[in-house]
Design a protein around this motif. Structure first.
Motif: not given
Length: 136
Positions: A4-15, A120-122, A125-136
């Motif tokens: 989880l990561f902070e994003h302005t007034a939101d919260l992010g998720l990196r997987v 984003r979902v990408e 070479a080592s698998g999959w990565q994603a990032e999404v921001i949620v409104d809190i």
């Protein structure tokens, strides 16, 4: 693995994960960790099947998390275990969890919505990565 990561007034998720199925499962666990400070307290006593379809992996992630959030908002269901398959751009998941119990679940953030911002979902070479921001 999720982070989880902070994003302005939101919260992010990196997987990150080895497979797309694992990535979407970890994203669901990440959403649970946003909602509940003690996600391990959620017991797998109730089952719900969720099916979503999308041509693009990013939209599949968006729709998947939106359905999980909708189940929480409408039925107060928290899910901790997922049996998830993807076939022909369709995600089908058996989700196990329980209704929110204020005596056992320490609510963390009020997630209002999953957003398209920085979605984003990408495949890497080592698998999959994603990032999404949620409104809190």
């Amino acid at each position: 693995m999720f982070e989880l990561f902070e994003h302005t007034a939101d919260l992010g998720l990196r997987v990150s994960a080895t497979t797309l199925e694992e990535l979407l499962t970890e994203a669901a666990r990440g959403l649970l960790a946003m909602l509940v400070a003690n996600p391990d307290a959620v017991r797998p006593v109730q089952t719900k099947t969720i099916v979503v379809s999308a041509e693009d992996h990013s939209y599949l992630l968006f729709d998947w998390l939106t359905e999980l959030l909708y189940a929480f908002e409408t039925e107060k269901l928290l899910f901790a275990n997922f049996d998830l398959q993807i076939n022909n751009h369709q995600l089908s998941a058996t989700c196990r969890g329980e209704r929110m119990d204020a005596t056992r679940h320490q609510m963390e953030h009020e997630v209002k919505a999953i957003t398209y911002h920085s979605l984003r979902v990408e495949q890497t070479a080592s698998g999959w990565q994603a990032e999404v921001i949620v409104d809190i």
